[in-house]
Scaffold this motif. Structure first.
Motif, PDB file in Angstrom:
ATOM      1  N   ILE A  12      40.271  38.289  60.971  1.00 45.13           N
ATOM      2  CA  ILE A  12      39.467  38.979  59.961  1.00 45.13           C
ATOM      3  C   ILE A  12      38.286  39.644  60.658  1.00 45.13           C
ATOM      4  CG2 ILE A  12      38.047  38.677  57.907  1.00 45.13           C
ATOM      5  CD1 ILE A  12      39.790  36.191  57.286  1.00 45.13           C
ATOM      6  N   CYS A  13      38.094  40.929  60.407  1.00 44.65           N
ATOM      7  CA  CYS A  13      37.041  41.659  61.122  1.00 44.65           C
ATOM      8  C   CYS A  13      36.005  42.301  60.205  1.00 44.65           C
ATOM      9  CB  CYS A  13      37.671  42.733  62.016  1.00 44.65           C
ATOM     10  SG  CYS A  13      38.567  44.030  61.127  1.00 44.65           S
ATOM     11  N   ALA A  14      36.274  42.385  58.896  1.00 43.48           N
ATOM     12  CA  ALA A  14      35.307  43.021  57.997  1.00 43.48           C
ATOM     13  C   ALA A  14      35.613  42.632  56.559  1.00 43.48           C
ATOM     14  CB  ALA A  14      35.348  44.541  58.155  1.00 43.48           C
ATOM     15  N   LEU A  15      34.651  42.892  55.669  1.00 41.56           N
ATOM     16  CA  LEU A  15      34.853  42.641  54.247  1.00 41.56           C
ATOM     17  C   LEU A  15      34.116  43.679  53.422  1.00 41.56           C
ATOM     18  CD1 LEU A  15      32.624  39.875  52.681  1.00 41.56           C
ATOM     19  CD2 LEU A  15      32.043  41.031  54.807  1.00 41.56           C
ATOM     20  N   LYS A  16      34.536  43.806  52.172  1.00 42.24           N
ATOM     21  CA  LYS A  16      33.800  44.616  51.210  1.00 42.24           C
ATOM     22  C   LYS A  16      33.934  43.952  49.855  1.00 42.24           C
ATOM     23  CE  LYS A  16      37.645  47.904  50.691  1.00 42.24           C
ATOM     24  NZ  LYS A  16      38.038  49.329  50.821  1.00 42.24           N
ATOM     25  N   GLU A  17      32.869  44.044  49.070  1.00 39.65           N
ATOM     26  CA  GLU A  17      32.816  43.399  47.764  1.00 39.65           C
ATOM     27  C   GLU A  17      32.991  44.440  46.667  1.00 39.65           C
ATOM     28  OE1 GLU A  17      29.063  41.502  47.752  1.00 39.65           O
ATOM     29  OE2 GLU A  17      29.569  40.066  49.326  1.00 39.65           O
ATOM     30  N   ILE A  18      33.830  44.094  45.684  1.00 39.42           N
ATOM     31  CA  ILE A  18      34.083  45.022  44.577  1.00 39.42           C
ATOM     32  C   ILE A  18      33.875  44.290  43.260  1.00 39.42           C
ATOM     33  CG2 ILE A  18      35.738  46.597  43.520  1.00 39.42           C
ATOM     34  CD1 ILE A  18      37.177  46.736  46.171  1.00 39.42           C
ATOM     35  N   GLY A  19      32.733  44.497  42.617  1.00 40.41           N
ATOM     36  CA  GLY A  19      32.462  43.949  41.287  1.00 40.41           C
ATOM     37  C   GLY A  19      32.643  42.456  41.180  1.00 40.41           C
ATOM     38  N   GLY A  20      33.096  42.004  39.994  1.00 37.13           N
ATOM     39  CA  GLY A  20      33.310  40.587  39.746  1.00 37.13           C
ATOM     40  C   GLY A  20      34.727  40.183  40.090  1.00 37.13           C
ATOM     41  N   LYS A  21      34.902  38.946  40.442  1.00 34.85           N
ATOM     42  CA  LYS A  21      36.205  38.446  40.869  1.00 34.85           C
ATOM     43  C   LYS A  21      37.102  38.166  39.667  1.00 34.85           C
ATOM     44  CE  LYS A  21      38.135  35.309  44.270  1.00 34.85           C
ATOM     45  NZ  LYS A  21      37.835  34.313  45.294  1.00 34.85           N
ATOM     46  N   ASN A  22      38.405  38.459  39.803  1.00 36.77           N
ATOM     47  CA  ASN A  22      39.352  38.263  38.703  1.00 36.77           C
ATOM     48  C   ASN A  22      39.838  36.829  38.582  1.00 36.77           C
ATOM     49  OD1 ASN A  22      39.285  40.983  37.983  1.00 36.77           O
ATOM     50  ND2 ASN A  22      40.832  41.517  39.515  1.00 36.77           N
ATOM     51  N   TYR A  23      39.823  36.081  39.718  1.00 32.64           N
ATOM     52  CA  TYR A  23      40.260  34.686  39.740  1.00 32.64           C
ATOM     53  C   TYR A  23      41.660  34.498  39.166  1.00 32.64           C
ATOM     54  CZ  TYR A  23      35.667  33.405  41.234  1.00 32.64           C
ATOM     55  OH  TYR A  23      34.534  33.295  41.979  1.00 32.64           O
ATOM     56  N   PRO A  24      42.692  34.881  39.882  1.00 32.95           N
ATOM     57  CA  PRO A  24      44.071  34.706  39.415  1.00 32.95           C
ATOM     58  C   PRO A  24      44.473  33.245  39.394  1.00 32.95           C
ATOM     59  CG  PRO A  24      44.040  35.471  41.687  1.00 32.95           C
ATOM     60  CD  PRO A  24      42.615  35.472  41.197  1.00 32.95           C
ATOM     61  N   PHE A  25      45.711  33.019  38.954  1.00 35.00           N
ATOM     62  CA  PHE A  25      46.288  31.678  38.891  1.00 35.00           C
ATOM     63  C   PHE A  25      45.493  30.749  37.983  1.00 35.00           C
ATOM     64  CE2 PHE A  25      47.121  33.315  43.213  1.00 35.00           C
ATOM     65  CZ  PHE A  25      48.458  33.626  43.018  1.00 35.00           C
ATOM     66  N   GLY A  26      44.828  31.308  36.932  1.00 35.94           N
ATOM     67  CA  GLY A  26      44.172  30.491  35.934  1.00 35.94           C
ATOM     68  C   GLY A  26      42.830  29.916  36.334  1.00 35.94           C
ATOM     69  N   ARG A  27      42.283  30.395  37.454  1.00 37.08           N
ATOM     70  CA  ARG A  27      40.998  29.858  37.889  1.00 37.08           C
ATOM     71  C   ARG A  27      39.862  30.685  37.295  1.00 37.08           C
ATOM     72  NH1 ARG A  27      38.587  29.850  44.005  1.00 37.08           N
ATOM     73  NH2 ARG A  27      36.602  28.908  43.514  1.00 37.08           N
ATOM     74  N   ALA A  28      38.896  30.028  36.660  1.00 34.23           N
ATOM     75  CA  ALA A  28      37.761  30.728  36.057  1.00 34.23           C
ATOM     76  C   ALA A  28      36.684  30.966  37.100  1.00 34.23           C
ATOM     77  CB  ALA A  28      37.187  29.899  34.908  1.00 34.23           C
ATOM     78  N   SER A  29      35.912  32.031  36.919  1.00 32.80           N
ATOM     79  CA  SER A  29      34.829  32.325  37.846  1.00 32.80           C
ATOM     80  C   SER A  29      33.701  31.321  37.654  1.00 32.80           C
ATOM     81  CB  SER A  29      34.296  33.745  37.590  1.00 32.80           C
ATOM     82  OG  SER A  29      33.633  33.785  36.335  1.00 32.80           O
ATOM     83  N   PRO A  30      32.847  31.133  38.691  1.00 31.39           N
ATOM     84  CA  PRO A  30      31.713  30.212  38.552  1.00 31.39           C
ATOM     85  C   PRO A  30      30.807  30.580  37.381  1.00 31.39           C
ATOM     86  CG  PRO A  30      32.076  30.797  40.850  1.00 31.39           C
ATOM     87  CD  PRO A  30      32.982  31.665  40.042  1.00 31.39           C
TER      88      PRO A  30
END
Length: 228
Positions: free
Chosen positions: A194-212
């Protein structure tokens, strides 16, 4: 591996032996025996040559040749069998009895180690194929492995968090804050990182996981209902 020239010489000897054996009483047995050996030898040689070429093709796919004099700073080069990014390159003047030489200073793209090499400017160097692929971050395990979502909808679970502390902290912080994170994975010569990242809005949290944030909101609503 036996060369084609030696194989042709062997076949010629076989033909001579068949001719000499034709005058003997066992001409049929002798000629048949020599013919079988020649055919088997030819098949084995062709098989060995094909196997050798296949191995060479497989290894060549990781790199490609490029003349040393055309490699520039911020390009890539293989030094001591490691993929490196060129951070410094200098060329010496041509001598009376030699070629101009290129002095390369490179940084390993995976572990950050410094490597140097000197190559005649007219000679070819190995240059790695460096690819970058983006994946969506799904999860981070306790042992530091990340779960990534591919374009095909499958998961990729064989990568760990980067060793770079700043980048690792940014990934963890964004993940804990419930942000939708896209990670860039760099690959070269059979390695990935892994060499880089970018953030896009709020997380969708798939597989039934709710966001914090959603979890905290739900907990607060339930708590307030208890006091009504």
């Amino acid at each position: 591996m036996i060369s084609s020239g030696r194989r042709n010489n062997f076949l010629l000897v076989c033909v001579i032996l068949i001719f000499l054996c034709s005058s003997s009483c066992c001409c049929c047995c002798c000629s048949s025996f020599v013919t079988r050996i020649a055919a088997r030898f030819s098949d084995m040689s062709d098989s060995e040559e094909h196997h050798f070429e296949s191995k060479a093709d497989a290894g060549a796919s990781k790199t490609y040749p490029q003349q040393a004099g055309t490699i520039r700073k911020n390009g890539y080069i293989v030094i001591k069998n490691r993929p490196c990014k060129v951070v410094e390159v200098s060329t010496s003047k041509t001598g009376k009895h030699g070629h101009a030489k290129c002095h390369f200073v490179g940084i390993d793209i995976f572990n950050g180690k410094k490597h140097e090499d000197i190559v005649p400017s007219s000679h070819n160097c190995d240059v790695p194929h460096v690819d970058r692929t983006e994946y969506q971050l799904i999860d981070i395990s306790e042992d530091g492995y990340v779960s990534l979502l591919t374009e095909s909808g499958n998961t990729k679970d064989d990568l760990k968090l980067p060793t770079d502390e700043n980048l690792q902290a940014q990934i963890k912080s964004g993940y804990d804050d419930g942000k939708d994170i896209i990670l860039t994975v760099m690959s070269a010569m059979g390695e990935e990182q892994i060499c880089a990242l970018k953030e896009i809005g709020g997380k969708n949290y798939p597989f039934g996981r709710a966001s914090p944030a959603a979890s905290r909101a739900a907990s607060g609503e339930a708590l307030s209902n208890n006091f009504r």
